[in-house]
Write an enzyme that holds these catalytic residues in place. Structure first.
Site, PDB file in Angstrom:
ATOM      1  N   HIS A  38      -7.719   1.188  -6.006  1.00 31.32           N
ATOM      2  CA  HIS A  38      -7.846   0.285  -4.854  1.00 31.32           C
ATOM      3  C   HIS A  38      -8.464  -1.025  -5.348  1.00 31.32           C
ATOM      4  CE1 HIS A  38      -7.857  -1.086  -0.887  1.00 31.32           C
ATOM      5  NE2 HIS A  38      -8.763  -0.324  -0.316  1.00 31.32           N
ATOM      6  N   CYS A  70     -16.311   1.226   1.465  1.00 30.08           N
ATOM      7  CA  CYS A  70     -15.091   0.449   1.709  1.00 30.08           C
ATOM      8  C   CYS A  70     -14.599   0.581   3.152  1.00 30.08           C
ATOM      9  CB  CYS A  70     -14.007   0.863   0.723  1.00 30.08           C
ATOM     10  SG  CYS A  70     -13.400   2.547   0.931  1.00 30.08           S
ATOM     11  N   ARG A 107     -13.280  -8.856   1.992  1.00 27.70           N
ATOM     12  CA  ARG A 107     -11.877  -8.505   1.731  1.00 27.70           C
ATOM     13  C   ARG A 107     -11.008  -9.743   1.964  1.00 27.70           C
ATOM     14  NH1 ARG A 107     -10.170  -3.325   2.303  1.00 27.70           N
ATOM     15  NH2 ARG A 107      -8.539  -3.967   0.859  1.00 27.70           N
ATOM     16  N   GLN A 150      -9.940  -3.981  -3.008  1.00 31.45           N
ATOM     17  CA  GLN A 150     -11.231  -3.618  -2.415  1.00 31.45           C
ATOM     18  C   GLN A 150     -12.367  -3.904  -3.376  1.00 31.45           C
ATOM     19  OE1 GLN A 150     -12.083  -1.893   0.748  1.00 31.45           O
ATOM     20  NE2 GLN A 150     -14.076  -2.615   0.024  1.00 31.45           N
ATOM     21  N   ASP A 174     -17.361   6.962  -0.630  1.00 33.85           N
ATOM     22  CA  ASP A 174     -16.064   6.835   0.040  1.00 33.85           C
ATOM     23  C   ASP A 174     -15.774   8.174   0.721  1.00 33.85           C
ATOM     24  OD1 ASP A 174     -13.538   5.901   0.818  1.00 33.85           O
ATOM     25  OD2 ASP A 174     -12.588   6.344  -1.103  1.00 33.85           O
ATOM     26  N   ARG A 185       0.882  -1.177   0.000  1.00 38.89           N
ATOM     27  CA  ARG A 185       0.000   0.000   0.000  1.00 38.89           C
ATOM     28  C   ARG A 185       0.912   1.217   0.000  1.00 38.89           C
ATOM     29  NH1 ARG A 185      -5.214   1.167   3.746  1.00 38.89           N
ATOM     30  NH2 ARG A 185      -6.026  -0.182   2.106  1.00 38.89           N
TER      31      ARG A 185
HETATM   32  N1  NVA Z   1     -10.035   6.710  -0.693  1.00 41.07           N
HETATM   33  C1  NVA Z   1      -9.599   6.213   0.590  1.00 41.07           C
HETATM   34  C2  NVA Z   1      -9.800   4.745   0.693  1.00 41.07           C
HETATM   35  C3  NVA Z   1      -9.450   4.167   2.027  1.00 41.07           C
HETATM   36  C4  NVA Z   1      -9.613   2.686   2.089  1.00 41.07           C
HETATM   37  C5  NVA Z   1      -8.137   6.560   0.805  1.00 41.07           C
HETATM   38  O1  NVA Z   1      -7.334   6.435  -0.133  1.00 41.07           O
HETATM   39  O2  NVA Z   1      -7.800   6.989   1.913  1.00 41.07           O
HETATM   40  N1   CP Z   2     -11.081  -0.288   2.984  1.00 43.06           N
HETATM   41  C1   CP Z   2      -9.792  -0.395   3.352  1.00 43.06           C
HETATM   42  O1   CP Z   2      -8.878  -0.530   2.515  1.00 43.06           O
HETATM   43  O2   CP Z   2      -9.581  -0.362   4.682  1.00 43.06           O
HETATM   44  P1   CP Z   2      -8.193  -0.174   5.425  1.00 43.06           P
HETATM   45  O3   CP Z   2      -7.672   1.189   5.038  1.00 43.06           O
HETATM   46  O4   CP Z   2      -8.515  -0.291   6.863  1.00 43.06           O
HETATM   47  O5   CP Z   2      -7.243  -1.230   4.956  1.00 43.06           O
END
Ligand code: NVA
Ligand code: CP
Length: 305
Positions: free
Chosen positions: A129, A260, A288, A132, A220, A102
């Protein structure tokens, strides 16, 4: 499938294959049927942003598959002191069978795939993502029976989630309606892809218009990880881009809601709608785990029916 970097790289068949593997692994897990496809394999898990679901589901998923998931704290690694990506991945390729990361830039993930010799899984970048969205599609298919012809409406920021949902929905036969403020639309690469689907794709800035007859409503956060400095500006820009009772009243009667997580009640979704659809949202979160297991066995080519 060699890597899992973004849904744009996958064919429709490959996405459906992942959904089928995830459903099979979920069945096996729920029924105590051994499925140790990663026996003797090690997976590196690198996080340059926070995570609750992705980290824990990859760790537990690797364990359930009989493998070893090593969480690598990036602040303790030489990456944090500037070791180049080319060197890091050439070393990790000698120890691990797969790497999940990530991070911020999509190019970092693409470089890992380019310079390493093990499968790379994208656990979220600023661009997309994809892990997800495999879980989201699995959940929608479980609730609705099939994806073909369903209308998904995403309301909010044209961010990593919007990008992956748009690609995933269109590639699996769904119609996609994106509702974003004009200044927060997805990037050209995603819009060009989506316009190729003709009238199966629409984009507008009016939530009540975009959500008409939707089978699935998705949203989101307004401020993604790494955008915290802009959060005040974003609170103003996204006012009204919320899943609430008014939006549900124009969607199909049996419309489901997906998020998500983490969710900000009172911002992108009301507390009432969130709680009314909590089962769907937490099934999505559970999926997930099953989706990530499917992705790991697919890229390591270890799945056997
Ligand atoms: N759009 C959000 C998704 C988190 C799972 C982010 O990138 O923070
Ligand atoms: N939805 C998601 O990716 O959650 P986390 O940021 O907790 O991994």
């Amino acid at each position: 499938m060699k890597h899992f970097l973004k849904l744009l790289d996958l064919s429709s068949e490959e996405i459906f294959e992942l959904l089928d593997i995830a459903a099979d692994l979920k069945y096996k897990q729920k029924n105590g049927i051994p499925h140790r496809y990663l026996e003797g394999k090690s997976v590196a898990l690198i996080f340059q942003k926070a995570s609750t679901r992705t980290r824990t589901s990859f760790e537990v998923g690797t364990y359930q598959l009989g493998g070893y998931g090593a969480f690598l704290n990036v602040n303790d690694m030489q990456i944090a002191r500037g070791e180049p990506v080319q060197d890091t991945i050439r070393v990790l390729s000698r120890y691990f069978d797969c790497l999940m990361i990530r991070t911020f830039d999509q190019s970092y993930v693409e470089d890992l795939a380019k310079y390493g010799s093990i499968p790379i899984i994208n656990g979220l970048t600023d661009f997309c993502h994809p892990t997800q969205v495999i879980a989201d599609l699995l959940t929608i298919r479980e609730y609705k029976g099939s994806l073909e012809g369903l209308k998904m409406c995403y309301i909010g920021d044209g961010n990593n989630m919007a990008n992956s949902l748009t690609v995933g929905a269109l590639k699996t036969g769904m119609k996609m309606s994106l509702v974003c403020p004009d200044d927060y639309r997805p990037p050209k690469e995603i819009l060009d892809f989506a316009y190729g689907y003709g009238d199966k794709f629409e984009i507008c800035s009016d939530p009540l218009k975009g959500a008409v007859d939707a089978d699935v409503l998705v949203t989101d956060v307004w401020t993604s990880m790494g955008q915290e400095e802009e959060s005040q500006k974003r609170m103003i820009a996204f006012e009204g881009y919320q899943i609430n009772d008014a939006i549900l009243s124009v969607a199909k009667k049996d419309a489901m809601v997906q998020h998500c997580l983490p969710a900000h009640r009172g911002e992108e979704i009301t507390a009432e709608v969130f709680e009314a659809h909590a089962n769907e949202i937490f099934d999505e979160a559970e999926n997930r785990l099953h989706a990530h297991k499917a992705i790991m066995v697919a890229v390591t080519n270890t799945y056997r029916k």
